[in-house]
Design a protein around this motif. Structure first.
Motif, short mmCIF file in Angstrom:
data_model
loop_
_atom_site.label_atom_id
_atom_site.label_comp_id
_atom_site.label_asym_id
_atom_site.label_seq_id
_atom_site.Cartn_x
_atom_site.Cartn_y
_atom_site.Cartn_z
N SER A 76 0.86 -1.23 0.08
CA SER A 76 0.22 -0.15 0.22
C SER A 76 0.95 1.26 -0.26
O SER A 76 2.22 1.20 0.25
N ASN A 125 -7.67 14.64 -1.39
CA ASN A 125 -8.01 14.53 -2.39
C ASN A 125 -7.75 15.13 -3.85
O ASN A 125 -8.59 14.88 -4.68
N ALA A 130 -5.62 10.79 -4.01
CA ALA A 130 -5.72 9.81 -3.74
C ALA A 130 -5.20 8.67 -4.63
O ALA A 130 -4.81 7.78 -5.07
N HIS A 134 -2.53 5.39 -4.48
CA HIS A 134 -2.73 3.71 -5.34
C HIS A 134 -1.39 4.09 -6.07
O HIS A 134 -1.11 2.77 -5.71
N MET A 183 -11.49 3.41 -7.85
CA MET A 183 -10.91 3.78 -6.34
C MET A 183 -11.37 2.57 -5.89
O MET A 183 -11.28 2.02 -4.77
N ALA A 184 -13.00 1.66 -5.93
CA ALA A 184 -13.87 1.06 -5.59
C ALA A 184 -12.50 -0.03 -5.76
O ALA A 184 -12.62 -0.93 -3.68
N ASP A 187 -9.34 0.84 -3.24
CA ASP A 187 -9.81 0.85 -1.28
C ASP A 187 -10.29 -0.56 -0.87
O ASP A 187 -10.01 -0.59 -0.02
N TYR A 190 -5.98 -2.09 -0.77
CA TYR A 190 -5.25 -1.43 -0.78
C TYR A 190 -5.70 -0.56 1.27
O TYR A 190 -5.36 -0.23 1.85
N GLY A 191 -6.84 -0.20 1.01
CA GLY A 191 -8.11 -0.29 1.98
C GLY A 191 -7.48 1.80 1.68
O GLY A 191 -7.11 1.89 0.73
N PRO A 192 -8.58 2.62 2.20
CA PRO A 192 -8.99 3.97 1.92
C PRO A 192 -7.92 4.75 1.69
O PRO A 192 -6.83 5.10 2.42
N ALA A 193 -7.51 5.76 1.01
CA ALA A 193 -6.43 6.33 0.20
C ALA A 193 -6.11 7.53 0.64
O ALA A 193 -5.68 8.11 0.94
#
Length: 195
Positions: A76, A125, A130, A134, A183-184, A187, A190-193
């Protein structure tokens, strides 16, 4: 209502989720009829975009008897903020927009002077920050693992396509993802950015 005695109206047995997703069908009723018994678990499951599409259509359930490869390398942005494992010395000092990365898009003229490290360190963002975090993480992972497509989640060329398309790209033949879909996916992996 479909008459179950009419063979021409029955769906073919063995219809794959991938074919359903590619065809753009509303998969929910059909997916309910397919056997799904195990759910992907864990905080950090590294699956390819094609598997993600199939699993998203099936509410993240895996069909009975099907195995999904989840052991790709997918470090990540949080990992890469503080690590240089596998990278050339000072590689993260490379400009994000450069011939080395192949990234060319510069929304809001926000990235032309930033290094990869600075992209990883930014928050929020604004100007697709974001997405940048990623993509930078996926690119560094591909770099650290010699762009080996059997080991990394995304190759360098896929990272370039994602960034240069600002999240609009083709993860596999016949499919184009929007920024929201991309982005979904990130996320989920990696988990939310937005940290």
């Amino acid at each position: 209502m479909i008459d179950s005695s009419t063979p021409s109206q029955q769906p073919a047995s063995g219809v794959s989720r991938r074919r359903l997703v590619r065809a753009g069908l509303s998969a929910a009723p059909v997916m309910a009829a397919l056997k799904s018994n195990s759910v992907l678990a864990g905080d950090h499951t590294c699956i390819r975009p094609s598997s993600f599409s199939s699993l998203a259509a099936a509410h993240m359930k895996v069909s009975q008897g099907r195995a999904i490869k989840t052991d790709y390398e997918c470090k990540s942005h949080g990992y890469w903020k503080n690590s240089e494992a596998g990278l050339a010395t000072k590689f993260k000092e490379t400009k994000f927009i450069s011939t080395t990365t192949g990234f060319t898009r510069d929304p809001g003229n926000a990235y032309g002077k930033l290094t990869i490290q600075e992209v990883l360190d930014q928050g929020g963002n604004r100007n697709n920050a974001a997405l940048a975090r990623h993509v930078a993480a996926a690119f560094l992972t591909a770099t650290a693992f010699n762009n080996d497509s059997t080991r990394v989640l995304l190759t360098k060329s896929q990272c370039r396509a994602i960034w240069n398309g600002q999240g609009v790209w083709s993860p596999f033949a016949g499919t184009t993802w929007t920024l929201s879909q991309t982005m979904a996916y990130f996320d989920m992996i990696y988990g939310p950015a937005f940290l």
